[in-house]
Scaffold this motif. Structure first.
Motif, PDB file in Angstrom:
ATOM      1  N   LYS A 103       0.844  -1.196   0.000  1.00 35.60           N
ATOM      2  CA  LYS A 103       0.000   0.000   0.000  1.00 35.60           C
ATOM      3  C   LYS A 103       0.882   1.250   0.000  1.00 35.60           C
ATOM      4  N   GLU A 104       0.763   2.051  -1.035  1.00 39.41           N
ATOM      5  CA  GLU A 104       1.634   3.220  -1.182  1.00 39.41           C
ATOM      6  C   GLU A 104       1.528   4.180   0.003  1.00 39.41           C
ATOM      7  N   ASP A 105       0.309   4.445   0.469  1.00 35.88           N
ATOM      8  CA  ASP A 105       0.152   5.398   1.563  1.00 35.88           C
ATOM      9  C   ASP A 105       0.799   4.889   2.841  1.00 35.88           C
ATOM     10  N   LYS A 130       4.663   5.217   2.512  1.00 37.36           N
ATOM     11  CA  LYS A 130       5.080   6.609   2.707  1.00 37.36           C
ATOM     12  C   LYS A 130       5.023   6.992   4.180  1.00 37.36           C
ATOM     13  N   THR A 163       5.614  -5.242  -5.887  1.00 35.95           N
ATOM     14  CA  THR A 163       5.225  -3.836  -5.765  1.00 35.95           C
ATOM     15  C   THR A 163       5.729  -3.259  -4.450  1.00 35.95           C
ATOM     16  N   LEU A 197       7.952   0.154  -4.045  1.00 35.58           N
ATOM     17  CA  LEU A 197       7.546   1.302  -3.241  1.00 35.58           C
ATOM     18  C   LEU A 197       8.591   1.648  -2.189  1.00 35.58           C
ATOM     19  N   ARG A 247      11.852   3.018  -3.805  1.00 38.69           N
ATOM     20  CA  ARG A 247      11.653   4.389  -4.306  1.00 38.69           C
ATOM     21  C   ARG A 247      11.754   5.403  -3.174  1.00 38.69           C
ATOM     22  N   GLU A 248      11.092   5.118  -2.046  1.00 36.31           N
ATOM     23  CA  GLU A 248      11.137   6.056  -0.923  1.00 36.31           C
ATOM     24  C   GLU A 248      12.541   6.156  -0.340  1.00 36.31           C
TER      25      GLU A 248
END
Length: 206
Positions: free
Chosen positions: A71-73, A76, A121, A125, A128-129
């Motif tokens: 989950k992207e959120d 982050k 995925t 994610l 990337r962060e």
């Protein structure tokens, strides 16, 4: 295997899927080597907090943080909390992974998406962060000659086909090529990207 004490002193690490198995062993060894460690878990809160307590009892620094890496959120938010706690991050170990085994013709889209989401995925994610923070901060020569390190936990099934586990093998093959492509792109910025592809290990998933 344990690394020399304080080899990683001053470095901050995040290990995903660190509440058991390979992730737990990595987190404990990073802490023994002097790194401060964020222990990510999905549902095993008690185990994650026990690991944190053990690290602190041995004069280490750690905290536990819940997140679903698919989950992207949530990813982050996990990185935001880690930066809040540690100030930065030097090492990411993307270890979180699951299996949802099935014969190919019986495999559901839910089984496919769950494994690809967590195993592949999730690594995208998190990497990337981490890369964003490495690029923002740059190299700290007194800490490391690299701006940051990303370690992708893969499997021998990144190259060995595995009947009955099509979703899992596909996710691991994707990690292999993703890792190499990220490494190629980030190398000029002194960011190291590697993967580990273990065979069968005696862990809860096996």
């Amino acid at each position: 295997m344990s690394y020399p004490p304080y080899l990683l002193k001053g470095q901050k690490a995040l290990v995903t899927g660190a509440s058991s198995g390979i992730g737990e062993a990595i987190a404990r060894n990073l802490a023994t080597s002097g790194a401060a460690v964020a222990i990510n878990y999905h549902s095993e809160a008690e185990s994650a907090h026990k690991i944190v307590d053990d690290i602190k009892a041995n004069n280490g620094e750690a905290f536990a943080i819940q997140a679903d890496v698919s989950k992207e959120d949530q990813v982050k938010a996990m990185f935001s909390k880690t930066l809040q706690e540690f100030g930065t991050i030097d090492i990411l170990v993307s270890n979180a992974g699951i299996q949802k085994d099935s014969a190919f013709i019986d495999m559901t889209i839910e089984q496919w998406n769950a494994v690809i989401g967590i195993n592949l995925t999730g690594q995208f994610l998190c990497a990337r962060e981490a890369a964003k923070e490495f690029l923002r901060r740059g190299v700290k020569p007194n800490i490391s000659c690299a701006a940051g390190k990303i370690i992708c936990m893969s499997s021998v099934h990144e190259v060995i086909p595995w009947a009955g586990h099509v979703n899992y093998a596909t996710s691991k093959g994707g990690i292999n090529m993703m890792m190499k492509s990220i490494a190629q792109e980030l190398a000029p910025h002194k960011i190291r990207v590697n993967s580990i592809a273990p065979g069968a290990i005696k862990t809860p998933i096996n």
